[in-house]
Design an enzyme around this catalytic site. Structure first.
Site, mmCIF file in Angstrom:
data_model
loop_
_atom_site.group_PDB
_atom_site.id
_atom_site.type_symbol
_atom_site.label_atom_id
_atom_site.label_comp_id
_atom_site.label_asym_id
_atom_site.label_seq_id
_atom_site.Cartn_x
_atom_site.Cartn_y
_atom_site.Cartn_z
ATOM 1 N N ARG A 80 12.019 -5.848 4.454
ATOM 2 C CA ARG A 80 11.762 -4.418 4.235
ATOM 3 C C ARG A 80 12.706 -3.530 5.042
ATOM 4 O O ARG A 80 12.976 -3.773 6.217
ATOM 5 C CB ARG A 80 10.316 -4.096 4.628
ATOM 6 C CG ARG A 80 10.004 -2.596 4.530
ATOM 7 C CD ARG A 80 8.558 -2.308 4.380
ATOM 8 N NE ARG A 80 7.772 -2.816 5.496
ATOM 9 C CZ ARG A 80 6.455 -2.813 5.517
ATOM 10 N NH1 ARG A 80 5.777 -2.367 4.491
ATOM 11 N NH2 ARG A 80 5.813 -3.287 6.565
ATOM 12 N N LYS A 112 0.838 -1.214 0.000
ATOM 13 C CA LYS A 112 0.000 0.000 0.000
ATOM 14 C C LYS A 112 0.870 1.259 0.000
ATOM 15 O O LYS A 112 0.598 2.198 -0.733
ATOM 16 C CB LYS A 112 -0.895 0.059 1.243
ATOM 17 C CG LYS A 112 -1.931 -1.021 1.339
ATOM 18 C CD LYS A 112 -2.962 -0.685 2.398
ATOM 19 C CE LYS A 112 -2.392 -0.483 3.790
ATOM 20 N NZ LYS A 112 -1.914 -1.672 4.466
ATOM 21 N N ARG A 134 -0.291 -9.393 12.823
ATOM 22 C CA ARG A 134 -0.922 -8.361 11.992
ATOM 23 C C ARG A 134 -1.778 -8.987 10.896
ATOM 24 O O ARG A 134 -2.854 -8.489 10.576
ATOM 25 C CB ARG A 134 0.139 -7.462 11.341
ATOM 26 C CG ARG A 134 0.700 -6.397 12.234
ATOM 27 C CD ARG A 134 1.123 -5.162 11.462
ATOM 28 N NE ARG A 134 1.989 -5.436 10.333
ATOM 29 C CZ ARG A 134 3.283 -5.111 10.274
ATOM 30 N NH1 ARG A 134 3.850 -4.505 11.282
ATOM 31 N NH2 ARG A 134 3.990 -5.378 9.211
ATOM 32 N N ARG A 176 11.441 -1.446 10.680
ATOM 33 C CA ARG A 176 10.361 -1.042 11.589
ATOM 34 C C ARG A 176 10.248 -2.035 12.752
ATOM 35 O O ARG A 176 10.385 -3.237 12.548
ATOM 36 C CB ARG A 176 9.035 -0.998 10.826
ATOM 37 C CG ARG A 176 8.851 0.302 10.063
ATOM 38 C CD ARG A 176 7.684 0.264 9.097
ATOM 39 N NE ARG A 176 6.505 -0.417 9.628
ATOM 40 C CZ ARG A 176 5.319 -0.399 9.017
ATOM 41 N NH1 ARG A 176 5.164 0.253 7.881
ATOM 42 N NH2 ARG A 176 4.295 -1.043 9.534
ATOM 43 N N ARG A 232 -9.648 0.394 9.469
ATOM 44 C CA ARG A 232 -9.137 -0.952 9.673
ATOM 45 C C ARG A 232 -10.204 -1.870 10.259
ATOM 46 O O ARG A 232 -9.959 -3.068 10.414
ATOM 47 C CB ARG A 232 -7.953 -0.900 10.629
ATOM 48 C CG ARG A 232 -6.598 -0.802 9.905
ATOM 49 C CD ARG A 232 -5.639 -1.475 10.745
ATOM 50 N NE ARG A 232 -4.305 -1.786 10.399
ATOM 51 C CZ ARG A 232 -3.330 -1.023 9.953
ATOM 52 N NH1 ARG A 232 -3.549 0.197 9.612
ATOM 53 N NH2 ARG A 232 -2.131 -1.495 9.820
#
Ligand code: AMP
Length: 218
Positions: free
Chosen positions: A129, A14, A175, A164, A90
């Site tokens: 990432r 996203k 998640r 992160r 969400r």
């Protein structure tokens, strides 16, 4: 002016889509995750409260996030240019609050783009990432298929890259579970409103961009 929502599991890409959408359509990019992380970095009371949920991969209580989001949407740039919401809503409860806010302000969403990516792919991407630490840049890299030229240094601005806190295996699993149980019902919610476009995330970012662009230009 466009008022858009981008949906998809955390790690579905996203953020990368938001980068070009916000430029091409000149809309403010509003990421509730970024707003929360800024509160954590600034050491606000809200940040301290939010961090305990975020580090576990759980949702921050909706009343906190809804208040943040409404305050952001009330700002001038959103009124003048529209917005691109990333990471909000969400839950169906958050979507209903957003609809109420839009109705009160006499506006509505133009489109909700849902990016579909298999869970295994999301896990692999999250673990690889790296994000630029410069808040004005926020470039995202992937050590597997989009590595920086110099290890841990942003190609664009030279700032350090970081992992992160929530990009670890346990948190990503949590998640994804939270996404399937709490966020996925939004696909039905927005499809019933006739606003949903689903795009299958491609290996190459450019290919996904083309598909999303086609949906936004319909
Ligand atoms: P993101 O950057 O969108 O992946 O968000 C990172 C974390 O921030 C999530 O795992 C949640 O803990 C929290 N968060 C972000 N947006 C929301 C939201 N709309 N509602 C509740 N929690 C959120």
């Amino acid at each position: 002016m466009k008022r858009l929502v981008i949906l998809g599991a955390p790690g579905s890409g996203k953020g990368s889509q938001c980068k070009w959408i916000t430029k091409d359509y000149d809309v403010p990019h509003i990421s509730t995750g970024d707003i929360l992380r800024k509160n954590i970095a600034d050491g606000t009371a809200l940040g301290v409260e939010a961090k305990s949920y975020m580090d576990k991969g759980e949702l921050v209580p909706s009343e906190l996030v809804i208040a943040l989001l409404k305050a952001r949407l009330d700002e001038e740039d959103c009124k003048a240019k529209g917005f691109l919401l990333d990471g909000f809503p969400r839950t169906v409860e958050q979507a209903e609050s957003l609809d109420e806010y839009l109705k009160e302000n006499g506006i509505s969403l133009d489109r909700v783009v849902n990016i579909e990516v298999p869970d295994e792919e999301i896990m692999a991407r999250a673990l690889n990432r790296r994000t630029c630490s410069n808040p004005a840049c926020k470039e995202i890299y992937n050590l597997r298929d989009n590595a920086p030229q110099v290890e841990n240094v942003c190609d664009k601005c030279g700032s350090a890259l970081f992992v992160r806190d929530d990009d670890n295996e346990a948190t990503v699993s949590k998640r994804l579970e939270v996404y399937h149980t709490q966020t996925e019902p939004l696909i039905k919610y927005y499809s019933e409103q006739g606003k949903l476009s689903t795009v299958v995330g491609q290996v190459l970012l450019e290919d996904t961009i083309k598909l999303v662009k086609a949906e936004l230009e319909k």
